[in-house]
Write a protein that holds these residues in place. Structure first.
Motif, short mmCIF file in Angstrom:
data_model
loop_
_atom_site.label_atom_id
_atom_site.label_comp_id
_atom_site.label_asym_id
_atom_site.label_seq_id
_atom_site.Cartn_x
_atom_site.Cartn_y
_atom_site.Cartn_z
N LYS A 136 -6.47 -6.50 8.47
CA LYS A 136 -6.33 -7.81 9.14
C LYS A 136 -5.32 -8.69 8.41
O LYS A 136 -5.49 -9.90 8.27
N LYS A 137 -4.27 -8.08 7.97
CA LYS A 137 -3.16 -8.76 7.30
C LYS A 137 -1.90 -7.93 7.54
O LYS A 137 -2.00 -6.72 7.76
N PRO A 138 -0.72 -8.54 7.42
CA PRO A 138 0.50 -7.72 7.45
C PRO A 138 0.48 -6.74 6.28
O PRO A 138 -0.05 -7.06 5.22
N VAL A 139 1.07 -5.57 6.51
CA VAL A 139 1.03 -4.52 5.49
C VAL A 139 2.45 -4.07 5.16
O VAL A 139 3.28 -3.92 6.06
N ILE A 140 2.73 -3.88 3.87
CA ILE A 140 3.98 -3.20 3.49
C ILE A 140 3.60 -1.83 2.95
O ILE A 140 2.93 -1.71 1.92
N LEU A 141 4.00 -0.81 3.69
CA LEU A 141 3.68 0.56 3.30
C LEU A 141 4.87 1.12 2.52
O LEU A 141 6.01 1.00 2.98
N ILE A 142 4.58 1.73 1.37
CA ILE A 142 5.68 2.21 0.51
C ILE A 142 5.50 3.68 0.11
O ILE A 142 4.44 4.27 0.34
N ASN A 143 6.54 4.21 -0.51
CA ASN A 143 6.49 5.57 -1.05
C ASN A 143 6.14 6.62 -0.01
O ASN A 143 5.16 7.35 -0.11
N TYR A 144 6.98 6.70 1.00
CA TYR A 144 6.79 7.66 2.10
C TYR A 144 7.26 9.07 1.67
O TYR A 144 8.10 9.20 0.76
N PRO A 145 6.78 10.10 2.38
CA PRO A 145 7.33 11.45 2.14
C PRO A 145 8.83 11.46 2.38
O PRO A 145 9.30 10.88 3.35
N LYS A 146 9.57 12.14 1.54
CA LYS A 146 11.03 12.09 1.65
C LYS A 146 11.52 12.75 2.94
O LYS A 146 12.57 12.40 3.45
N ASP A 147 10.74 13.70 3.45
CA ASP A 147 11.21 14.44 4.62
C ASP A 147 11.22 13.63 5.90
O ASP A 147 11.82 14.04 6.90
N LEU A 197 0.82 -1.20 0.00
CA LEU A 197 0.00 0.00 0.00
C LEU A 197 0.85 1.25 0.00
O LEU A 197 1.87 1.32 0.70
N ASP A 198 0.42 2.27 -0.75
CA ASP A 198 1.11 3.55 -0.72
C ASP A 198 0.85 4.27 0.61
O ASP A 198 -0.25 4.22 1.14
N TYR A 199 1.88 4.93 1.10
CA TYR A 199 1.74 5.76 2.31
C TYR A 199 0.53 6.68 2.18
O TYR A 199 -0.27 6.82 3.11
N THR A 200 0.41 7.32 1.02
CA THR A 200 -0.68 8.29 0.81
C THR A 200 -2.05 7.62 1.00
O THR A 200 -2.94 8.20 1.63
N GLU A 201 -2.18 6.40 0.47
CA GLU A 201 -3.42 5.64 0.66
C GLU A 201 -3.64 5.32 2.14
O GLU A 201 -4.76 5.41 2.66
N GLY A 202 -2.55 4.92 2.79
CA GLY A 202 -2.62 4.56 4.22
C GLY A 202 -3.12 5.72 5.05
O GLY A 202 -3.99 5.55 5.91
N VAL A 203 -2.59 6.90 4.78
CA VAL A 203 -3.00 8.08 5.55
C VAL A 203 -4.49 8.36 5.31
O VAL A 203 -5.24 8.70 6.23
N LYS A 204 -4.90 8.18 4.07
CA LYS A 204 -6.32 8.40 3.75
C LYS A 204 -7.22 7.45 4.56
O LYS A 204 -8.23 7.85 5.13
N ILE A 205 -6.81 6.20 4.62
CA ILE A 205 -7.58 5.21 5.39
C ILE A 205 -7.66 5.61 6.86
O ILE A 205 -8.71 5.54 7.49
N LEU A 206 -6.54 6.07 7.39
CA LEU A 206 -6.51 6.47 8.81
C LEU A 206 -7.43 7.66 9.04
O LEU A 206 -8.18 7.71 10.02
#
Ligand code: 4AD
Ligand code: MG
Length: 465
Positions: free
Chosen positions: A350-361, A310-319
């Motif tokens: 309900k599964k392990p997650v690999i979060l990718i493409n984080y903000p560079k900062d 999952l993209d970081y951006t998507e993850g933040v949206k879900i949160l």
């Protein structure tokens, strides 16, 4: 006597070859019985299970029998027989007992009753003798072995990277200095700065926070390497997931992109969990029963599920759309807290997650920059109960981009000129990650506190033993 053969308790308990003489050596866990017969449970650390030694009281000196107390160390010679009791398959009928070391019941801290994990931390020098730490330490060994086996079987080379360095891989500034300067009389330059030219290495040095930078040098020659060694972080975080000294496993692979990196991480973690399930059953059963009834289920959950990517951006949206009240609210750009990571893993997917493409900062300087100009090809693997268990990325292989980032961050180029040079001489796409060995053990043992999966934990204000 010195060359007599001791049989390990794990082998005795498995043995069907009974009615023969054996020698057992180990520590007394309990003694019970009556005036005719005593039952002594002995353990030598080879298994969670004890061997029962049956002692005919009339056949031994009363003074010797009184010294057989919890914690004492014994040598017992006797006959291995089928046990009539229901608790064990075999037991030892004692013929001769030697006491190697007594343990005065008035002062020996480990008694029959269970002790709290907090108390055991205060007596960490003795806790390997408990069932719990025996189990944890055997699993720790099995996981270390499995890590080497995994990489060796796949053609990776074990690269020994230095523990003392002059560079800061993660750029977090959480480093322990290494110096031989007299702190009571620090030499100064004319400008009043500390004169490191007079120090042992002639410049400021520290304990490494990661073997990655040198690991990359290895990968850009041997193609696929891994490191496995201690790392040190002086972050003042007193949490159940942080140590000041912890072990990290860092594979680094030339020609791997982020996709390959994710595949390696998932395959590696599944292999390790499967290895534990196959080789540490007795200890896992014990921990499952005593500490964490969901443990075995959670381990199978890892081997049986594909990890979500999952993209970081998507993850933040879900949160943000979760309606959940987090202690630290999260907007795009925030560094995820473990409450966020666990929400995604335990509640949402309900599964392990690999979060990718984080903000560079919020990520380190060496990560490959995406074309959007604001994210990097980072990946964090998030696990139930743990949160981040792995952190990694594809590396920036382009000299100009890497150099620009180093300058943008105002980093000291003198300490990493050699790292930058690799991007000038035969650079190649490459990727890698770091697995926190104790985070893995937290997951595999089900223990709740990272201080309880390393023999002698180092945390702020604590370096005892
Ligand atoms: O995410 P981190 O900081 O990544 C690196 O150090 C990279 N150089 C790794 C690489 O790409 N080769 O740390 C990696 C892992 C974390 O995911 C976590 O599991 C563990 O190391 N970790 C700690 N474990 C215990 N105590 C600490 N203080 C830890 N800090 C990180
Ligand atoms: Mg990280």
């Amino acid at each position: 006597m010195s060359n007599e053969k001791r049989t390990r308790i794990v082998d005795l308990l498995r043995s069907t070859d009974v009615d023969r003489e054996v020698v057992v050596k180990g520590w007394v866990r309990t003694k019970r019985g009556n005036k005719n017969v005593a039952f002594v449970a002995m353990n030598d650390g080879s298994t969670i299970n004890n061997i029962q030694v049956v002692v005919d009281v009339a056949a031994f000196d009363g003074e010797l029998l009184r010294k057989i107390t919890t914690g004492a160390c014994l040598r017992v010679t006797g006959t291995l027989v089928k046990s009539l009791g229901s608790g064990q398959p075999v037991e030892v009928q004692a013929r001769e007992i030697e006491i190697y070391g007594e343990a005065d019941p008035e002062s020996y801290p480990l008694q029959k009753k269970g002790h709290s994990l907090e108390f055991l931390r205060e007596i960490a020098y003795l806790r390997p003798r408990t069932n719990t730490f025996g189990a944890v330490l055997r699993i720790r060994h099995a996981m270390a072995y499995a890590i080497h086996k995994y990489f060796n079987d796949r053609g990776f080379y074990y690269l020994h990277t230095p523990l003392i360095t002059a560079s800061d891989c993660e750029g977090a500034g959480a480093m322990f200095n290494v110096t031989t300067l007299d702190l009571n009389n620090v030499p100064r330059t004319p400008e009043g700065e500390v004169d490191y030219a007079q120090d042992f290495f002639g410049k400021p040095c520290n304990l490494t926070v990661s073997g990655q930078l040198e690991g990359e040098l290895g990968a850009l020659a041997l193609s696929q390497i891994y490191t496995f060694g201690p790392t040190f972080r002086a972050e003042n975080s007193n949490t159940p997931r942080h140590l000041a000294e912890f072990w990290m496993v860092e594979p680094e692979v030339a020609f791997n992109d982020l996709e390959d990196n994710m595949e390696l991480a998932e395959d590696f973690l599944k292999y390790l969990v499967r290895y534990a399930l196959e080789h540490c059953q007795d200890d896992l059963q014990f921990l499952n029963k005593m500490f964490d009834e969901g443990l075995l289920e959670r381990l199978k959950f890892i081997t049986d599920n594909d990890f979500v990517r999952l993209d970081y951006t998507e993850g933040v949206k879900i949160l943000q759309e979760s309606g959940e009240k987090f202690e630290f609210p999260c907007d795009w750009g925030c560094d995820l807290q473990s409450e966020h990571e666990r929400y995604l893993v335990e509640r949402h997917f309900k599964k392990p997650v690999i979060l990718i493409n984080y903000p560079k900062d919020i990520k380190a300087f060496y990560m490959k920059q995406n074309d959007d100009g604001r994210t990097v090809r980072a990946m964090d693997v998030l696990f139930p109960k743990i949160g981040e268990i792995i952190g990694g990325s594809e590396r920036e292989a382009d000299y100009a981009k890497l150099n620009a980032r180093v300058e943008e961050l105002g980093m000291n180029k003198e300490s990493i000129w050699w790292y930058l040079d690799t991007r000038r001489f035969g650079s190649a796409p490459h990727s890698g990650f770091g697995l926190g060995f104790e985070r893995l053990l937290l997951f595999v043992t089900g223990m709740a506190n990272i201080r309880d999966v390393i023999p002698f934990p180092r945390t702020p204000k604590n370096a005892e033993f």
